[in-house]
Design a protein around this motif. Sequence first.
Motif, PDB file in Angstrom:
ATOM      1  N   GLU A   1       0.800  -1.188   0.047  1.00 20.32           N
ATOM      2  CA  GLU A   1      -0.002   0.099  -0.020  1.00 20.32           C
ATOM      3  C   GLU A   1       0.765   1.276  -0.026  1.00 20.32           C
ATOM      4  OE1 GLU A   1      -2.176  -1.225   3.401  1.00 20.32           O
ATOM      5  OE2 GLU A   1      -3.590  -2.049   2.259  1.00 20.32           O
ATOM      6  N   ARG A   2       1.989   1.106   0.839  1.00 16.70           N
ATOM      7  CA  ARG A   2       2.848   2.584   0.703  1.00 16.70           C
ATOM      8  C   ARG A   2       3.610   2.622  -0.465  1.00 16.70           C
ATOM      9  NH1 ARG A   2       5.904   0.728   6.290  1.00 16.70           N
ATOM     10  NH2 ARG A   2       7.199   2.730   5.956  1.00 16.70           N
ATOM     11  N   ARG A   3       3.879   1.384  -1.292  1.00 19.08           N
ATOM     12  CA  ARG A   3       4.572   1.456  -2.654  1.00 19.08           C
ATOM     13  C   ARG A   3       3.502   1.984  -3.485  1.00 19.08           C
ATOM     14  NH1 ARG A   3       6.893  -3.438  -1.457  1.00 19.08           N
ATOM     15  NH2 ARG A   3       5.277  -4.631  -2.839  1.00 19.08           N
ATOM     16  N   ALA A   4       2.252   1.907  -3.454  1.00 16.81           N
ATOM     17  CA  ALA A   4       1.459   2.370  -4.391  1.00 16.81           C
ATOM     18  C   ALA A   4       1.001   3.716  -4.103  1.00 16.81           C
ATOM     19  CB  ALA A   4       0.080   1.673  -4.365  1.00 16.81           C
ATOM     20  N   GLY A   5       1.622   4.466  -3.247  1.00 19.92           N
ATOM     21  CA  GLY A   5       1.733   6.013  -2.910  1.00 19.92           C
ATOM     22  C   GLY A   5       0.287   6.343  -1.916  1.00 19.92           C
ATOM     23  N   LEU A   6       0.121   5.370  -1.166  1.00 26.81           N
ATOM     24  CA  LEU A   6      -1.143   5.481  -0.194  1.00 26.81           C
ATOM     25  C   LEU A   6      -0.387   6.005   1.206  1.00 26.81           C
ATOM     26  CD1 LEU A   6      -3.762   2.649  -1.259  1.00 26.81           C
ATOM     27  CD2 LEU A   6      -3.836   5.178  -1.616  1.00 26.81           C
ATOM     28  N   SER A   7      -1.398   6.739   1.935  1.00 28.23           N
ATOM     29  CA  SER A   7      -0.919   6.968   3.335  1.00 28.23           C
ATOM     30  C   SER A   7      -2.397   6.505   3.865  1.00 28.23           C
ATOM     31  CB  SER A   7      -1.059   8.510   3.573  1.00 28.23           C
ATOM     32  OG  SER A   7      -2.278   9.131   3.218  1.00 28.23           O
ATOM     33  N   LEU A   8      -2.381   6.495   5.510  1.00 22.57           N
ATOM     34  CA  LEU A   8      -3.546   6.017   5.877  1.00 22.57           C
ATOM     35  C   LEU A   8      -4.831   6.797   5.623  1.00 22.57           C
ATOM     36  CD1 LEU A   8      -2.940   5.184   9.898  1.00 22.57           C
ATOM     37  CD2 LEU A   8      -3.790   3.730   8.122  1.00 22.57           C
ATOM     38  N   PRO A   9      -4.769   8.229   5.338  1.00 21.47           N
ATOM     39  CA  PRO A   9      -5.763   8.768   4.916  1.00 21.47           C
ATOM     40  C   PRO A   9      -6.384   8.478   3.450  1.00 21.47           C
ATOM     41  CG  PRO A   9      -4.607  10.531   5.928  1.00 21.47           C
ATOM     42  CD  PRO A   9      -3.745   9.170   6.089  1.00 21.47           C
ATOM     43  N   GLY A  10      -5.432   7.885   2.853  1.00 20.86           N
ATOM     44  CA  GLY A  10      -5.636   7.475   1.452  1.00 20.86           C
ATOM     45  C   GLY A  10      -6.332   6.299   1.611  1.00 20.86           C
TER      46      GLY A  10
ATOM     47  N   VAL B   1      -8.438   5.220   3.953  1.00 14.81           N
ATOM     48  CA  VAL B   1      -9.747   5.527   4.538  1.00 14.81           C
ATOM     49  C   VAL B   1     -10.687   6.359   3.292  1.00 14.81           C
ATOM     50  CG1 VAL B   1     -10.889   6.893   6.093  1.00 14.81           C
ATOM     51  CG2 VAL B   1      -9.004   5.609   6.916  1.00 14.81           C
ATOM     52  N   ALA B   2      -9.949   7.074   2.553  1.00 16.21           N
ATOM     53  CA  ALA B   2     -10.617   7.692   1.233  1.00 16.21           C
ATOM     54  C   ALA B   2     -11.106   6.715   0.305  1.00 16.21           C
ATOM     55  CB  ALA B   2      -9.518   8.707   0.560  1.00 16.21           C
ATOM     56  N   MET B   3     -10.388   5.700   0.281  1.00 22.42           N
ATOM     57  CA  MET B   3     -11.026   4.548  -0.634  1.00 22.42           C
ATOM     58  C   MET B   3     -12.076   3.760  -0.044  1.00 22.42           C
ATOM     59  SD  MET B   3      -7.350   2.609  -2.087  1.00 22.42           S
ATOM     60  CE  MET B   3      -7.903   1.849  -3.404  1.00 22.42           C
ATOM     61  N   LEU B   4     -11.944   3.469   1.310  1.00 19.34           N
ATOM     62  CA  LEU B   4     -13.258   2.902   1.890  1.00 19.34           C
ATOM     63  C   LEU B   4     -14.513   3.876   2.026  1.00 19.34           C
ATOM     64  CD1 LEU B   4     -13.653   1.072   5.162  1.00 19.34           C
ATOM     65  CD2 LEU B   4     -14.971   3.270   5.140  1.00 19.34           C
ATOM     66  N   THR B   5     -14.138   5.285   1.963  1.00 13.37           N
ATOM     67  CA  THR B   5     -15.134   6.342   1.835  1.00 13.37           C
ATOM     68  C   THR B   5     -15.860   6.399   0.561  1.00 13.37           C
ATOM     69  OG1 THR B   5     -13.786   7.692   3.499  1.00 13.37           O
ATOM     70  CG2 THR B   5     -15.566   8.866   2.033  1.00 13.37           C
ATOM     71  N   SER B   6     -14.950   6.040  -0.556  1.00 15.34           N
ATOM     72  CA  SER B   6     -15.455   6.032  -1.935  1.00 15.34           C
ATOM     73  C   SER B   6     -16.629   4.959  -2.055  1.00 15.34           C
ATOM     74  CB  SER B   6     -14.487   5.946  -2.964  1.00 15.34           C
ATOM     75  OG  SER B   6     -13.845   4.826  -2.910  1.00 15.34           O
TER      76      SER B   6
ATOM     77  N   ILE C   1      -7.245  15.984   1.077  1.00 18.25           N
ATOM     78  CA  ILE C   1      -6.183  15.206   1.415  1.00 18.25           C
ATOM     79  C   ILE C   1      -6.105  13.979   0.488  1.00 18.25           C
ATOM     80  CG2 ILE C   1      -5.284  13.822   3.217  1.00 18.25           C
ATOM     81  CD1 ILE C   1      -5.396  16.906   4.069  1.00 18.25           C
ATOM     82  N   ALA C   2      -6.964  13.190   0.336  1.00 15.41           N
ATOM     83  CA  ALA C   2      -7.105  12.281  -0.619  1.00 15.41           C
ATOM     84  C   ALA C   2      -8.575  12.113  -1.042  1.00 15.41           C
ATOM     85  CB  ALA C   2      -6.666  10.875  -0.028  1.00 15.41           C
TER      86      ALA C   2
ATOM     87  N   LEU D   1     -16.011   6.694   9.172  1.00 14.98           N
ATOM     88  CA  LEU D   1     -15.777   5.800  10.456  1.00 14.98           C
ATOM     89  C   LEU D   1     -16.725   5.839  11.099  1.00 14.98           C
ATOM     90  CD1 LEU D   1     -11.829   5.304  10.640  1.00 14.98           C
ATOM     91  CD2 LEU D   1     -13.459   4.217   8.910  1.00 14.98           C
ATOM     92  N   GLU D   2     -17.652   7.015  11.535  1.00 15.62           N
ATOM     93  CA  GLU D   2     -18.474   7.109  12.397  1.00 15.62           C
ATOM     94  C   GLU D   2     -19.700   6.215  12.208  1.00 15.62           C
ATOM     95  OE1 GLU D   2     -18.547  10.104  15.726  1.00 15.62           O
ATOM     96  OE2 GLU D   2     -20.146  10.991  14.631  1.00 15.62           O
ATOM     97  N   PRO D   3     -20.248   6.605  10.827  1.00 20.10           N
ATOM     98  CA  PRO D   3     -21.326   5.709  10.421  1.00 20.10           C
ATOM     99  C   PRO D   3     -20.984   4.195  10.013  1.00 20.10           C
ATOM    100  CG  PRO D   3     -20.732   7.144   8.760  1.00 20.10           C
ATOM    101  CD  PRO D   3     -20.109   7.551  10.084  1.00 20.10           C
ATOM    102  N   VAL D   4     -19.745   4.090   9.643  1.00 20.78           N
ATOM    103  CA  VAL D   4     -19.299   2.442   9.400  1.00 20.78           C
ATOM    104  C   VAL D   4     -19.087   1.981  10.649  1.00 20.78           C
ATOM    105  CG1 VAL D   4     -17.409   1.293   8.672  1.00 20.78           C
ATOM    106  CG2 VAL D   4     -18.166   3.225   7.214  1.00 20.78           C
ATOM    107  N   SER D   5     -18.636   2.306  11.746  1.00 21.30           N
ATOM    108  CA  SER D   5     -18.433   1.853  12.753  1.00 21.30           C
ATOM    109  C   SER D   5     -19.745   1.500  13.674  1.00 21.30           C
ATOM    110  CB  SER D   5     -17.535   2.702  13.937  1.00 21.30           C
ATOM    111  OG  SER D   5     -16.269   2.664  13.321  1.00 21.30           O
TER     112      SER D   5
END
Lengths: 374, 65
Positions: free
Chosen positions: A131-140, A142-147, A194-195, A278-282
Amino acid sequence: MVAIRGAGAVPFGTNLDPQRMVQEAVDAALADAGTDRDAIEFVVVANAAAEGLCDLGNVAVWTVDHAGLTGVPSWRVETGPSSGLAAFSAAAAMVEAGRGQPALVVGWEAMTGVPTEEATAVLGRYMSQAERRAGLSLPGLVAMLTSAYQARYDVGDEALARVPVKAHALAETNPIAQFRRPVTVEDVLASRVIAEPIRLLNCAPLTDGAVALVLDQQGPVEIAGLGAATDHLAYASRRSPPERFRATEVAAARGYQAAGWRPSDVDVVELHDAFSVLEPVSLEDLGLAEPGGGLDLLFSEEDPLAASPVVNPSGGLKARGHPVGATGLAQLYEVHMQLTDRAANQADGADKGLVHSIGGFGNNVHCALLEGTT
Amino acid sequence: MSPADARVLAATRPAGGEPVALLELVDGTRVLACWQGSQMPTVGDPAQVDGSPDPAKRAPTARAR
């Protein structure tokens, strides 16, 4: 039975001195419990990243030494951002096993002494290397999960922007909150990306803070049940729907089973809202809302303290702050205050509380189910 | 590996970076891929994965199909 006998926390913020905040949190917890340093039989320390953020090692000894507890046996627990709740669970198991009591759990993190880019890189170590090699950070991530969540339930950016607005509104009256000022939906949507699709005000901040709890065999808040679960480190290795965290579902199920509760028994919950989605998801993963119904629950009442259950009355990670290693203990502190009727944003008649903490991207999730005894 | 059919499960475009997508291949395998194109891919859309999805190597690339 294991109980929280007392709790203490320092006001969260930036550029706080680690030694001083640890001392103050421990002083406050001991005073709240009506005990003193000489009585403490062991200490469990929660800290996620002092090596990278503070250039410190041997963190358990550092902590007990600066807390004025030199000589007391100590352990350090690290499970990323769920370290606080994991340390609490470990200490509770040790008390239950007769290792000693009272015990002290101390969580702290000092995140703002290094540049933001450096802190982000340290937190990025919680991800897989692919995931790091793909250019993602933790917010990145979570942005995917958000999408995925937005597509699955047809949720727009504006609907998610209401989540941090609620958090900041509640934090205004929380004396330990990092952000005691309101934000608007417009502020959230105008903050920098951010992402895609998440923006700065969808994200919890970097925070300095410390919290301490005294555990004993008796106290005003008892531990009714604990649950925990892990998942594959990499997002792509998982098989659950991409908008879900399976580890939360399993950890919660284990906690409910241990306590003999149903989700509908929960009066107040402090959950891991490190990012808006993460509030609604959780809520959904914890069984407190139907799939896709998390936002409806959050905004079912004009006054968030009238919702059932009450969600993140502290302002959550977003606005109370997110000193990662101490966050789980901050959530426990809030629920302890709720169940002893002393919270700044008190939920009427709160008797049963749930704490939920995520250790990375949907991983190493811990839950604690707490019940007031008075 | 020859190009593989897939669909977009999740996607992002980090600020200042290139889009990244979580894809599901027809056999159910999931792959994290660097997206070829300046626009963030749409969740649910069909995609084509190029290169090896071996996680020990660099992330594979993918594009709209």
